[in-house]
Design a protein around this motif. Structure first.
Motif, short mmCIF file in Angstrom:
data_model
loop_
_atom_site.label_atom_id
_atom_site.label_comp_id
_atom_site.label_asym_id
_atom_site.label_seq_id
_atom_site.Cartn_x
_atom_site.Cartn_y
_atom_site.Cartn_z
N GLU A 293 2.53 1.72 -6.40
CA GLU A 293 3.85 1.06 -6.43
C GLU A 293 4.54 1.17 -5.07
O GLU A 293 5.15 0.21 -4.59
N THR A 296 3.16 -1.22 -2.56
CA THR A 296 3.63 -2.59 -2.85
C THR A 296 5.04 -2.78 -2.31
O THR A 296 5.33 -3.79 -1.66
N THR A 314 1.45 -4.45 -9.27
CA THR A 314 1.04 -4.08 -7.91
C THR A 314 -0.16 -4.91 -7.45
O THR A 314 -0.37 -5.09 -6.26
#
Ligand code: UD1
Length: 368
Positions: A293, A296, A314
């Motif tokens: 995460e 991303t 993601t």
């Protein structure tokens, strides 16, 4: 008799960056609750726990259960019994649990059986792989918690499919990304790559700790082969979780890693050091959930050394690729990254730095 306390549970490394923004959002006056922080002690080393309290300027835990390590059954049982004991004396308004670690599930069970409402932050994520201990923790927690606060839209869909009534579910976004945006300027100021003699954008960061990757000698050997091959192209920073270091040592791989000059083997890093390194990396190789995460949100390429992810945004919207067992596929992705042709990803809904404020509003509405 209940009092006006809301208890936040933190137990292991990936919990602290989720609890910190909630404690901030609920600070004095912002919500009609007294904040209480319970640390289960699932993680206890300075590098796995204390460092995060300093970096996030979190108050010291009000209660420490000191459970420590153990098998899944033993660790879960110790948290369950100790948290139940605590709740019997405290009778709070509600309990907030985060993530998917053993402490999350154990504290949820203890609370719901005493009739104390539970809110689960980061609810609904599913890898659909029940060999993963965290998947069991997610399923059990979501089946019995009262309020399910989701971090990405797939969570809402999964909970609906499991027959969970929509009124128990609220999409609030990703509290861990609140912490990322809050800490990023200070992380960049540390100039971590430079202090390690690395050029920003010119190195890779690797993290591994899942039992499926590190407990099997053949798998860990294949991953060390991949790291060595990568280190032939760009330097690799490799902060090792205590479990990973122990397995490298047990399987006789530690001397090989240590003897590769372009692999920088390190102790687990603090949050800002790790964030500074992620933000400046050409590429991150990981089996962590949270790092998928964070990369991303940072638009940094991420190759996940797993066959599945409970965080599909993601992959569909972000910078993540699942490379699973196919380390040949991993190498093709690495080539793309180094050639500059790999995807940069977009933004994910609710990963905007304000998730804890939204979650707090939901809690005030439910328990205020
Ligand atoms: C736990 C979580 C995992 C999370 C990971 C992040 C579960 C089921 N797993 O896995 O989801 O991604 O934390 O780190 O809850 N140890 C230390 N010092 C510590 C803590 C652990 O040396 O402070 C060592 C111990 O030898 C211990 C081993 O690490 O036995 C594993 O710790 P444990 O808490 O059982 O699980 P993690 O692998 O850390």
């Amino acid at each position: 008799m209940t009092d006006d306390a809301v208890v936040f549970v933190a137990g292991a490394r990936p919990n602290f960056m989720k609890v910190a923004p909630m404690l901030r959002a609920m600070r004095e006056g912002a919500a009609p609750f007294r904040r209480v922080l319970v640390h289960t002690g699932q993680h206890y080393d300075d590098a796995m726990s204390e460092v995060f309290f300093r970096e996030f300027e979190m108050p010291a835990p009000d209660v420490h259960l000191n459970v420590g390590s153990g098998s899944h059954g033993a660790q879960t049982a110790k948290v369950l019994a100790a948290f139940e004991d605590y709740l019997l004396g405290a009778r709070p308004r509600g309990v907030v649990v985060v993530g998917d670690v053993n402490s999350t599930m154990a504290c949820t069970l203890a609370a719901v059986k005493l009739g104390v409402p539970v809110a689960h932050l980061e609810a609904g994520l599913r890898s659909f792989d029940r060999t993963m201990p965290e998947e069991i923790n997610r399923l059990v927690t979501d089946a019995v918690a009262d309020l399910l606060l989701t971090s990405e839209r797939a969570g809402d869909a999964n909970l609906a499919r499991e027959g969970i009534p929509a009124e128990r579910v609220r999409f609030v976004g990703n509290v861990m990304i609140d912490t990322l945006f809050q800490q990023l300027p200070r992380a960049r100021d540390l100039r971590v790559p430079e202090t390690l003699g690395l050029a920003p954008g010119g190195y890779a960061l690797a993290t591994l700790h899942r039992p499926s990757n590190v407990d099997d000698a053949a798998r860990l050997t294949a991953l060390v082969d991949l790291l060595e091959r990568l280190a032939g192209r760009v330097p690799v920073v490799f902060p090792a979780h205590p479990r990973t270091r122990e397995r490298l040592d047990r399987f006789g791989l530690l001397p090989r890693v240590a003897a590769t000059p372009t692999i920088h083997l390190r102790e687990p890093l603090g949050y800002r050091e790790n964030l500074g390194l992620m933000a400046g990396a050409a590429l991150v190789l990981t089996d962590s959930g949270g790092i998928q995460e964070e990369t991303t949100a940072l638009h940094v390429p991420c190759l996940t050394l797993r066959a599945n992810t409970e965080r599909p945004a993601t992959v569909s919207e972000g910078t993540n690729t699942l490379v699973g067992d196919d380390l040949g596929a991993a190498w093709s992705c690495i080539e793309e990254v180094l050639a500059g042709t790999y995807k940069r990803g977009g933004d994910v809904e609710g990963w905007d730095g304000h998730a804890a404020e939204r979650a707090t509003r939901v809690l005030v509405e439910a328990w205020g």
